[in-house]
Motif scaffolding. Sequence first.
Motif, PDB file in Angstrom:
ATOM      1  N   ARG A  20       0.808  -1.218   0.000  1.00  0.00           N
ATOM      2  CA  ARG A  20       0.000   0.000   0.000  1.00  0.00           C
ATOM      3  C   ARG A  20       0.841   1.269   0.000  1.00  0.00           C
ATOM      4  O   ARG A  20       0.361   2.337  -0.340  1.00  0.00           O
ATOM      5  CB  ARG A  20      -0.923   0.009   1.226  1.00  0.00           C
ATOM      6  CG  ARG A  20      -1.918  -1.156   1.271  1.00  0.00           C
ATOM      7  CD  ARG A  20      -2.845  -1.008   2.470  1.00  0.00           C
ATOM      8  NE  ARG A  20      -3.835  -2.079   2.526  1.00  0.00           N
ATOM      9  CZ  ARG A  20      -3.750  -3.149   3.306  1.00  0.00           C
ATOM     10  NH1 ARG A  20      -2.699  -3.281   4.116  1.00  0.00           N
ATOM     11  NH2 ARG A  20      -4.682  -4.071   3.293  1.00  0.00           N
ATOM     12  N   ASP A  21       2.071   1.177   0.452  1.00  0.00           N
ATOM     13  CA  ASP A  21       2.916   2.353   0.603  1.00  0.00           C
ATOM     14  C   ASP A  21       3.478   2.818  -0.737  1.00  0.00           C
ATOM     15  O   ASP A  21       3.611   2.034  -1.671  1.00  0.00           O
ATOM     16  CB  ASP A  21       4.065   2.042   1.569  1.00  0.00           C
ATOM     17  CG  ASP A  21       4.895   3.268   1.886  1.00  0.00           C
ATOM     18  OD1 ASP A  21       4.407   4.111   2.655  1.00  0.00           O
ATOM     19  OD2 ASP A  21       6.009   3.385   1.361  1.00  0.00           O
ATOM     20  N   HIS A  22       3.834   4.115  -0.806  1.00  0.00           N
ATOM     21  CA  HIS A  22       4.350   4.701  -2.035  1.00  0.00           C
ATOM     22  C   HIS A  22       5.828   5.068  -1.944  1.00  0.00           C
ATOM     23  O   HIS A  22       6.383   5.614  -2.894  1.00  0.00           O
ATOM     24  CB  HIS A  22       3.547   5.965  -2.386  1.00  0.00           C
ATOM     25  CG  HIS A  22       2.135   5.696  -2.772  1.00  0.00           C
ATOM     26  ND1 HIS A  22       1.686   5.730  -4.069  1.00  0.00           N
ATOM     27  CD2 HIS A  22       1.044   5.359  -2.021  1.00  0.00           C
ATOM     28  CE1 HIS A  22       0.405   5.446  -4.114  1.00  0.00           C
ATOM     29  NE2 HIS A  22      -0.017   5.227  -2.871  1.00  0.00           N
ATOM     30  N   HIS A  23       6.471   4.772  -0.806  1.00  0.00           N
ATOM     31  CA  HIS A  23       7.850   5.213  -0.601  1.00  0.00           C
ATOM     32  C   HIS A  23       8.860   4.085  -0.448  1.00  0.00           C
ATOM     33  O   HIS A  23      10.000   4.221  -0.880  1.00  0.00           O
ATOM     34  CB  HIS A  23       7.934   6.122   0.631  1.00  0.00           C
ATOM     35  CG  HIS A  23       7.185   7.404   0.504  1.00  0.00           C
ATOM     36  ND1 HIS A  23       7.578   8.417  -0.338  1.00  0.00           N
ATOM     37  CD2 HIS A  23       6.051   7.837   1.109  1.00  0.00           C
ATOM     38  CE1 HIS A  23       6.729   9.424  -0.247  1.00  0.00           C
ATOM     39  NE2 HIS A  23       5.793   9.094   0.626  1.00  0.00           N
ATOM     40  N   LYS A  24       8.468   2.993   0.184  1.00  0.00           N
ATOM     41  CA  LYS A  24       9.396   1.904   0.470  1.00  0.00           C
ATOM     42  C   LYS A  24       8.871   0.592  -0.099  1.00  0.00           C
ATOM     43  O   LYS A  24       7.711   0.479  -0.482  1.00  0.00           O
ATOM     44  CB  LYS A  24       9.611   1.760   1.983  1.00  0.00           C
ATOM     45  CG  LYS A  24      10.156   3.010   2.676  1.00  0.00           C
ATOM     46  CD  LYS A  24      11.634   3.232   2.400  1.00  0.00           C
ATOM     47  CE  LYS A  24      12.173   4.377   3.264  1.00  0.00           C
ATOM     48  NZ  LYS A  24      13.613   4.621   3.035  1.00  0.00           N
TER      49      LYS A  24
END
Length: 239
Positions: A20-24
């Motif tokens: 779900r994350d956009h950075h890691k």
Amino acid sequence: MGLFDKIFGNREKIEKTNIRDHHKGEKYFNKEIVRFSDIIKETIQETNLNAFNYWAISAKYQQIISLKFSLGIPVFQIVEDYSSALNYYIKGWDEKEATYADMLLMISLGILFQVSDGDFEQLVEYVRKTDANKKLDNWHPDGLIWFLLNSRSSHQSKATEILFPRIYGSLYEITKLSKPEAESALEKYLEKWYNLHKGDPWYNTHERDRGYCGYWAWEVAAVVKVMGLNDSSFKDNIY
């Protein structure tokens, strides 16, 4: 309810999702989950645990919840971590200390995870004791916290003041609007949500090698759930 109903609704229908994350990435989150889990184990092994230790353990479980959510783990598999977080959180109540962010997070997650009435009443009692504590400076019953608690508790409060109005004042005002007005206002609030938290210790942690757990507006999701709002206009917001 849209997105929030899909994610936090019927547990039997939830299947494993993509990250779900956009950075890691997956490797990062798995490593951090192990790291925080090890910290918890080491802390529990210490003797004579005090209120601060209990609070610290709960805080690590709270971070693990965000890490697992960021990773894409189904919500029903994360609820057990919330139970652990709540257990230590309640034990960590301290008449000399109170942290608003943790309190709001635990209440918001309790609503989203649809915890039992017994568990929710523990949160209510925790807040009631804090509100009645005369040893805390600059603390008073908070309108946003009690808006969320009043949705399930038999102990109602008419608190209207906000402890941190710069960050949460506009969110609390949204709770007073009609559903269509609230849906429109929340879409705008989410656009500025991250920058409102510029002074928080987790701000920009995605730029570090460790310590980042994901940026999730749990309290906004809880407001959406309590108000029964249609989130279709902002379901794609990254927070």
